[in-house]
Design a protein around this motif. Structure first.
Motif, PDB file in Angstrom:
ATOM      1  N   VAL A  46     -22.598  92.664  18.211  1.00  0.00           N
ATOM      2  CA  VAL A  46     -22.326  93.265  17.253  1.00  0.00           C
ATOM      3  C   VAL A  46     -22.958  92.179  15.559  1.00  0.00           C
ATOM      4  CG1 VAL A  46     -22.032  94.959  14.999  1.00  0.00           C
ATOM      5  CG2 VAL A  46     -21.872  95.432  18.137  1.00  0.00           C
ATOM      6  N   ALA A  47     -21.619  91.039  15.377  1.00  0.00           N
ATOM      7  CA  ALA A  47     -20.868  90.294  14.920  1.00  0.00           C
ATOM      8  C   ALA A  47     -22.117  89.751  14.515  1.00  0.00           C
ATOM      9  CB  ALA A  47     -19.949  89.332  15.113  1.00  0.00           C
ATOM     10  N   VAL A  48     -22.347  88.786  15.555  1.00  0.00           N
ATOM     11  CA  VAL A  48     -24.411  87.767  15.604  1.00  0.00           C
ATOM     12  C   VAL A  48     -25.167  88.572  15.149  1.00  0.00           C
ATOM     13  CG1 VAL A  48     -25.722  86.754  17.381  1.00  0.00           C
ATOM     14  CG2 VAL A  48     -22.954  85.916  17.470  1.00  0.00           C
ATOM     15  N   ALA A  49     -25.785  89.656  16.307  1.00  0.00           N
ATOM     16  CA  ALA A  49     -26.339  90.879  15.214  1.00  0.00           C
ATOM     17  C   ALA A  49     -26.850  90.477  13.327  1.00  0.00           C
ATOM     18  CB  ALA A  49     -26.703  91.494  15.793  1.00  0.00           C
ATOM     19  N   LEU A  50     -25.664  91.574  12.950  1.00  0.00           N
ATOM     20  CA  LEU A  50     -25.037  91.326  11.854  1.00  0.00           C
ATOM     21  C   LEU A  50     -25.275  90.029  10.702  1.00  0.00           C
ATOM     22  CD1 LEU A  50     -22.377  93.280  11.232  1.00  0.00           C
ATOM     23  CD2 LEU A  50     -24.671  93.917  10.691  1.00  0.00           C
ATOM     24  N   GLY A  51     -25.963  88.806  12.001  1.00  0.00           N
ATOM     25  CA  GLY A  51     -25.722  87.377  11.130  1.00  0.00           C
ATOM     26  C   GLY A  51     -27.434  87.865  10.481  1.00  0.00           C
ATOM     27  N   THR A 105     -18.443  81.951   3.642  1.00  0.00           N
ATOM     28  CA  THR A 105     -18.964  83.477   3.072  1.00  0.00           C
ATOM     29  C   THR A 105     -19.051  84.727   4.063  1.00  0.00           C
ATOM     30  OG1 THR A 105     -18.472  82.399   1.023  1.00  0.00           O
ATOM     31  CG2 THR A 105     -18.256  84.776   0.636  1.00  0.00           C
ATOM     32  N   ALA A 106     -20.733  84.185   3.687  1.00  0.00           N
ATOM     33  CA  ALA A 106     -21.171  86.039   4.823  1.00  0.00           C
ATOM     34  C   ALA A 106     -20.414  85.557   6.310  1.00  0.00           C
ATOM     35  CB  ALA A 106     -22.618  84.966   5.282  1.00  0.00           C
ATOM     36  N   VAL A 107     -19.778  84.724   6.266  1.00  0.00           N
ATOM     37  CA  VAL A 107     -19.082  84.754   8.391  1.00  0.00           C
ATOM     38  C   VAL A 107     -17.930  85.748   8.601  1.00  0.00           C
ATOM     39  CG1 VAL A 107     -18.335  83.688   9.582  1.00  0.00           C
ATOM     40  CG2 VAL A 107     -20.285  82.490   9.057  1.00  0.00           C
ATOM     41  N   ASP A 108     -17.278  85.515   6.745  1.00  0.00           N
ATOM     42  CA  ASP A 108     -15.747  86.424   6.412  1.00  0.00           C
ATOM     43  C   ASP A 108     -16.229  87.123   6.662  1.00  0.00           C
ATOM     44  OD1 ASP A 108     -14.699  83.593   6.684  1.00  0.00           O
ATOM     45  OD2 ASP A 108     -14.894  83.274   4.937  1.00  0.00           O
ATOM     46  N   PHE A 130     -28.081  69.722   9.301  1.00  0.00           N
ATOM     47  CA  PHE A 130     -26.655  68.815   9.047  1.00  0.00           C
ATOM     48  C   PHE A 130     -25.993  68.986   8.068  1.00  0.00           C
ATOM     49  CE2 PHE A 130     -31.040  67.467   6.408  1.00  0.00           C
ATOM     50  CZ  PHE A 130     -30.241  66.857   5.281  1.00  0.00           C
ATOM     51  N   ARG A 131     -26.329  69.842   6.914  1.00  0.00           N
ATOM     52  CA  ARG A 131     -25.630  70.320   5.670  1.00  0.00           C
ATOM     53  C   ARG A 131     -24.739  71.541   6.076  1.00  0.00           C
ATOM     54  NH1 ARG A 131     -29.134  70.765   1.174  1.00  0.00           N
ATOM     55  NH2 ARG A 131     -27.261  71.235  -0.314  1.00  0.00           N
ATOM     56  N   SER A 132     -25.280  71.602   6.725  1.00  0.00           N
ATOM     57  CA  SER A 132     -23.887  72.933   7.091  1.00  0.00           C
ATOM     58  C   SER A 132     -22.924  73.728   6.991  1.00  0.00           C
ATOM     59  CB  SER A 132     -25.024  73.607   8.453  1.00  0.00           C
ATOM     60  OG  SER A 132     -24.878  73.067   9.217  1.00  0.00           O
ATOM     61  N   ARG A 133     -21.725  72.741   7.650  1.00  0.00           N
ATOM     62  CA  ARG A 133     -20.627  72.124   7.278  1.00  0.00           C
ATOM     63  C   ARG A 133     -20.305  71.934   6.061  1.00  0.00           C
ATOM     64  NH1 ARG A 133     -17.951  72.688  11.479  1.00  0.00           N
ATOM     65  NH2 ARG A 133     -19.271  72.240  13.350  1.00  0.00           N
ATOM     66  N   ALA A 134     -20.650  72.348   5.007  1.00  0.00           N
ATOM     67  CA  ALA A 134     -20.714  71.626   4.269  1.00  0.00           C
ATOM     68  C   ALA A 134     -21.335  72.706   2.288  1.00  0.00           C
ATOM     69  CB  ALA A 134     -21.648  70.557   3.203  1.00  0.00           C
ATOM     70  N   VAL A 135     -21.967  73.999   3.512  1.00  0.00           N
ATOM     71  CA  VAL A 135     -22.556  75.387   2.764  1.00  0.00           C
ATOM     72  C   VAL A 135     -21.270  76.556   2.269  1.00  0.00           C
ATOM     73  CG1 VAL A 135     -24.057  76.853   2.910  1.00  0.00           C
ATOM     74  CG2 VAL A 135     -24.855  74.594   3.044  1.00  0.00           C
ATOM     75  N   VAL A 181     -25.751  82.861  11.567  1.00  0.00           N
ATOM     76  CA  VAL A 181     -26.090  83.393  10.269  1.00  0.00           C
ATOM     77  C   VAL A 181     -26.870  81.992   9.694  1.00  0.00           C
ATOM     78  CG1 VAL A 181     -25.525  83.530   8.079  1.00  0.00           C
ATOM     79  CG2 VAL A 181     -23.496  84.197   9.773  1.00  0.00           C
ATOM     80  N   GLN A 182     -26.370  81.029  10.218  1.00  0.00           N
ATOM     81  CA  GLN A 182     -27.334  79.513  10.402  1.00  0.00           C
ATOM     82  C   GLN A 182     -28.972  79.783  10.782  1.00  0.00           C
ATOM     83  OE1 GLN A 182     -24.654  75.945  10.338  1.00  0.00           O
ATOM     84  NE2 GLN A 182     -26.342  75.067  11.837  1.00  0.00           N
ATOM     85  N   ALA A 183     -29.085  80.152  11.485  1.00  0.00           N
ATOM     86  CA  ALA A 183     -30.275  79.884  12.347  1.00  0.00           C
ATOM     87  C   ALA A 183     -31.043  81.566  11.569  1.00  0.00           C
ATOM     88  CB  ALA A 183     -29.797  80.685  14.032  1.00  0.00           C
ATOM     89  N   LEU A 184     -30.579  82.497  10.937  1.00  0.00           N
ATOM     90  CA  LEU A 184     -31.261  83.746  10.898  1.00  0.00           C
ATOM     91  C   LEU A 184     -31.724  84.044   9.192  1.00  0.00           C
ATOM     92  CD1 LEU A 184     -30.072  86.521  12.782  1.00  0.00           C
ATOM     93  CD2 LEU A 184     -32.001  84.737  13.251  1.00  0.00           C
ATOM     94  N   ALA A 185     -30.737  82.979   8.068  1.00  0.00           N
ATOM     95  CA  ALA A 185     -30.465  82.768   7.166  1.00  0.00           C
ATOM     96  C   ALA A 185     -32.131  82.700   6.113  1.00  0.00           C
ATOM     97  CB  ALA A 185     -29.724  82.487   6.513  1.00  0.00           C
ATOM     98  N   VAL A 186     -32.763  83.400   5.762  1.00  0.00           N
ATOM     99  CA  VAL A 186     -33.905  83.412   4.802  1.00  0.00           C
ATOM    100  C   VAL A 186     -33.645  82.952   3.263  1.00  0.00           C
ATOM    101  CG1 VAL A 186     -36.278  84.532   4.585  1.00  0.00           C
ATOM    102  CG2 VAL A 186     -35.044  85.126   6.265  1.00  0.00           C
ATOM    103  N   PRO A 187     -33.945  81.979   3.253  1.00  0.00           N
ATOM    104  CA  PRO A 187     -34.260  80.397   3.858  1.00  0.00           C
ATOM    105  C   PRO A 187     -33.683  79.848   4.719  1.00  0.00           C
ATOM    106  CG  PRO A 187     -34.231  80.360   1.414  1.00  0.00           C
ATOM    107  CD  PRO A 187     -33.894  81.411   1.280  1.00  0.00           C
TER     108      PRO A 187
END
Ligand code: ADP
Ligand code: MG
Length: 245
Positions: free
Chosen positions: A153-158, A121-124, A111-116, A100-106
């Protein structure tokens, strides 16, 4: 997605030969054919992992034949691989989170990801869609084979794809695992265009609205399950039956 005369040669082997297919939005398309027919190579072309020798690919009316691979998620295409593409020692949740982190647009700032919170929510949401919330914190290596395939499949849905390419996602699954995965794919198909490579004809006939049959890189049939099943060429080439059977 549309292809026009798509061709891929490896030296003297023409793996994909002049393939022109058209997949409309929200369609569930299956691609079948014997081993070596060119199914995975066709996927690699559609997913921009391989450069075509000739021909073109359009997505959403736009020519993507020269689109760089890393741009693919941003236009809405996700895929799984025939071979695993996961971080085995990491928890399922972390695998999805990275996707999700790598594929999100934008893109999220790493370094801030832990606090997003949106990231969690997207992962859940993905875990819920695949019915995998209960195993979210297990390392992928400890999951059952069926769950490992679904983890792909879950990773592809990221990347929240509009088009999902699934290359033999059911391979090696038990009948129970297959049944569960089929139900999950049916749910995903309500919101996503899916192209599935699969050998099990019962599954293909159950899921796919349209089936494309490849043989030696060529499309030998393309139509509904009934059309493909009654196609003499398919019966001879793929099902191993005489045309009159
Ligand atoms: P399928 O997925 O339908 O089993 P593939 O697309 O994997 O078929 O393979 C189609 C043909 O292309 C086969 O003859 C295979 O050996 C050949 N092929 C696939 N990938 C490569 C490659 N990277 N280099 C050389 N030949 C390849
Ligand atoms: Mg293959």
């Amino acid at each position: 997605m549309q292809t026009e005369g798509l061709t891929k040669r490896f030296g003297g082997v023409t793996a994909v030969d002049n393939v022109s297919i058209s997949i409309v939005e929200k369609q569930f398309r299956a691609i079948i054919g014997p081993n070596g027919a060119g199914k995975s190579t066709l996927f690699n072309l559609l997913a921009r992992h391989t450069e075509p020798t000739s021909g073109s690919i359009a997505f959403d009316g736009r020519d993507i034949s020269n689109l760089p691979l890393h741009r693919l998620p941003s236009i809405g295409i996700g895929r799984t691989f025939q071979k695993s593409n996961l971080f085995w020692h990491l928890a399922l949740r972390e695998n999805i989170r990275l996707a999700v982190q790598a594929l999100a647009v934008p893109p999220y700032r790493f370094f801030r990801s832990r606090a997003v919170p949106e990231l969690d929510t997207a992962v859940d949401k993905i875990l819920e869609r695949l019915g995998m919330s209960a195993v979210a914190d297990q390392p992928v290596a400890t999951l059952s084979h069926g769950d490992q395939r679904l983890a792909e499949v879950a990773v592809a849905l990221g990347g929240s794809p509009r088009l999902l390419l699934l290359d033999e996602p059911l391979a090696g699954m038990s009948p129970q695992e297959t049944q569960r995965a089929v139900e999950i794919f049916k749910e995903l198909a309500k919101h996503t265009t899916i192209i599935l490579i699969e050998h099990d004809m019962d599954v293909v006939l159950h899921l796919a609205e349209r089936i494309t049959v490849l043989e030696m890189g060529r499309v030998i049939a393309d139509g509904t399950g009934a059309e493909v099943q009654s196609n003499a060429r398919v019966r001879e080439a793929y099902l191993g039956l005489a045309p009159s059977c």
